[in-house]
Motif scaffolding. Structure first.
Motif, PDB file in Angstrom:
ATOM      1  N   GLN A 100       0.959  -1.498  -0.125  1.00 51.31           N
ATOM      2  CA  GLN A 100      -0.010   0.094  -0.603  1.00 51.31           C
ATOM      3  C   GLN A 100       0.967   0.657  -0.406  1.00 51.31           C
ATOM      4  O   GLN A 100       1.944   1.311   0.657  1.00 51.31           O
ATOM      5  N   VAL A 101       0.721   2.008  -0.904  1.00 50.70           N
ATOM      6  CA  VAL A 101       0.923   3.369  -1.050  1.00 50.70           C
ATOM      7  C   VAL A 101       0.682   4.210  -0.028  1.00 50.70           C
ATOM      8  O   VAL A 101      -0.154   3.970  -0.349  1.00 50.70           O
ATOM      9  N   GLY A 102       1.411   4.961   0.543  1.00 48.57           N
ATOM     10  CA  GLY A 102       0.695   6.447   1.917  1.00 48.57           C
ATOM     11  C   GLY A 102       1.433   7.758   1.267  1.00 48.57           C
ATOM     12  O   GLY A 102       2.479   7.521   1.105  1.00 48.57           O
ATOM     13  N   ASP A 103       0.672   8.326   1.409  1.00 46.00           N
ATOM     14  CA  ASP A 103       1.123   9.842   1.032  1.00 46.00           C
ATOM     15  C   ASP A 103       1.423  10.647   2.118  1.00 46.00           C
ATOM     16  O   ASP A 103       0.294  11.309   2.896  1.00 46.00           O
ATOM     17  N   LEU A 104       2.259  11.567   3.010  1.00 45.18           N
ATOM     18  CA  LEU A 104       2.799  11.891   3.785  1.00 45.18           C
ATOM     19  C   LEU A 104       3.158  13.770   3.882  1.00 45.18           C
ATOM     20  O   LEU A 104       3.564  14.032   2.823  1.00 45.18           O
ATOM     21  N   ASN A 105       2.217  14.058   4.570  1.00 45.67           N
ATOM     22  CA  ASN A 105       2.696  15.394   5.118  1.00 45.67           C
ATOM     23  C   ASN A 105       2.760  16.221   6.262  1.00 45.67           C
ATOM     24  O   ASN A 105       2.763  14.868   7.585  1.00 45.67           O
ATOM     25  N   LEU A 106       3.692  16.726   6.619  1.00 44.44           N
ATOM     26  CA  LEU A 106       4.396  17.156   7.491  1.00 44.44           C
ATOM     27  C   LEU A 106       4.228  18.664   8.075  1.00 44.44           C
ATOM     28  O   LEU A 106       4.295  18.994   7.332  1.00 44.44           O
ATOM     29  N   TRP A 107       3.938  19.208   9.300  1.00 45.30           N
ATOM     30  CA  TRP A 107       3.554  20.411   9.671  1.00 45.30           C
ATOM     31  C   TRP A 107       4.510  20.775  11.068  1.00 45.30           C
ATOM     32  O   TRP A 107       4.622  19.734  11.936  1.00 45.30           O
ATOM     33  N   ASN A 108       4.958  21.533  10.953  1.00 42.64           N
ATOM     34  CA  ASN A 108       5.643  21.848  12.466  1.00 42.64           C
ATOM     35  C   ASN A 108       4.313  22.032  13.726  1.00 42.64           C
ATOM     36  O   ASN A 108       3.440  23.236  12.830  1.00 42.64           O
ATOM     37  N   VAL A 109       3.949  21.630  14.309  1.00 39.61           N
ATOM     38  CA  VAL A 109       2.769  21.766  15.272  1.00 39.61           C
ATOM     39  C   VAL A 109       2.432  23.047  15.833  1.00 39.61           C
ATOM     40  O   VAL A 109       1.252  23.500  15.911  1.00 39.61           O
ATOM     41  N   ALA A 110       3.848  23.876  16.502  1.00 40.86           N
ATOM     42  CA  ALA A 110       3.388  25.692  16.726  1.00 40.86           C
ATOM     43  C   ALA A 110       3.094  26.267  15.488  1.00 40.86           C
ATOM     44  O   ALA A 110       2.655  27.068  15.863  1.00 40.86           O
ATOM     45  N   ASP A 111       3.340  25.683  14.026  1.00 43.04           N
ATOM     46  CA  ASP A 111       3.423  27.251  13.080  1.00 43.04           C
ATOM     47  C   ASP A 111       3.332  26.280  11.894  1.00 43.04           C
ATOM     48  O   ASP A 111       3.791  25.597  11.540  1.00 43.04           O
TER      49      ASP A 111
END
Ligand SMILES: [Zn+2]
Length: 265
Positions: free
Chosen positions: A73-84
């Motif tokens: 299974q392929v996954g598409d990942l996003n990441l953010w700085n939780v504070a900004d």
């Protein structure tokens, strides 16, 4: 018919120069990364159902593991700085720094003006794959994410609302208790976890092929800052044939958040 200029051969045979040689990048200490993996305690987890998305927070210094618990299974990942949330994963710069596909030791970098490592890959069961005879590799930063707008453009207006873009948007909206419209601008180009992609050698066209990931495969990241991450289990399944429909066989993905023993870091 246009013909090549007289010095065409000479122009084409000028050798390429790697823009960002890997040895000039600040690199994590491999021994430290290996030590971190010696004693990991699970402190949270979430299962991402097929054709859906989920969010989870990962504190700095913790590890997150993305796995295929049932099948490819392929996954598409996003990441953010939780504070900004304006500091988020910068797929294009990560590609320029590390190449089209990432694996153990590579880092996921954040948007300008920050340009900080958000996460470092510390283990990848698909390290062995490398670049195949078609020029394909795994875990790419070249695709963007499947989305309903491109699908409508290419299909004459047909809508499909379980594309990764929509799944990531709904997951973020649920997590932040905001509307789809409010959070949609935060969704960005992804790391395509487990996806096998490349560019055709003759035409330069972007291609995908069936993921080599199998049940039990996983990739682990060290969070280099307090992170909010979102993952979509792509409606393309192993992304070997179709996208943006309910036709492909899809499996869930799992995210585990793991705390290293503090004496090992
Ligand atoms: Zn997708």
């Amino acid at each position: 018919m246009p013909h090549p200029p007289e010095d065409a051969d000479r122009r084409r045979t000028v050798p390429p120069v790697i823009v960002y040689p890997n040895d000039s990048l600040p690199r994590p200490d491999p021994a430290r990364l290996a030590r971190l993996r010696e004693d990991l305690k699970m402190v949270g987890n979430v299962t991402v159902p097929p054709r859906e998305g989920r969010c989870i927070e990962v504190p700095k210094g913790h590890v997150f593991r993305i796995s295929c618990p049932e099948g490819s299974q392929v996954g598409d990942l996003n990441l953010w700085n939780v504070a900004d949330l304006s500091e988020r994963f910068f797929s294009g710069k990560t590609r320029a720094l590390h190449g089209t596909h990432v694996s153990t030791g590579d880092r996921l970098w954040s948007t300008l003006p920050h340009l900080r490592p958000m996460a470092t890959i510390i283990h990848d069961t698909l390290d062995w794959y490398g670049i195949d005879e078609f020029g394909g590799g795994v875990h790419d930063v070249i695709g963007t994410r499947c989305d309903p707008y491109t699908h409508a453009l290419l299909s004459g207006g047909e809508r499909y609302e379980h594309c990764c873009h929509s799944n990531l948007t709904r997951a973020l909206a649920d997590h932040l208790d905001l509307s789809f419209e409010d959070v949609e601008p935060h969704i960005h180009d992804v790391l395509n976890v487990f996806m096998c992609t490349g560019f055709m050698r003759d035409s330069g066209k972007y291609f995908m092929k069936a993921s080599p990931a199998r049940q039990g495969d996983f990739i682990e990241f060290l969070a280099e800052m307090d992170l909010l991450i979102a993952l979509s289990a792509c409606p393309g399944g192993d992304c070997g044939a179709t996208h943006s429909s309910d036709e492909a066989i899809c499996h869930p993905l799992k995210i585990e958040v793991l705390r290293p023993d503090s004496t090992l870091s």
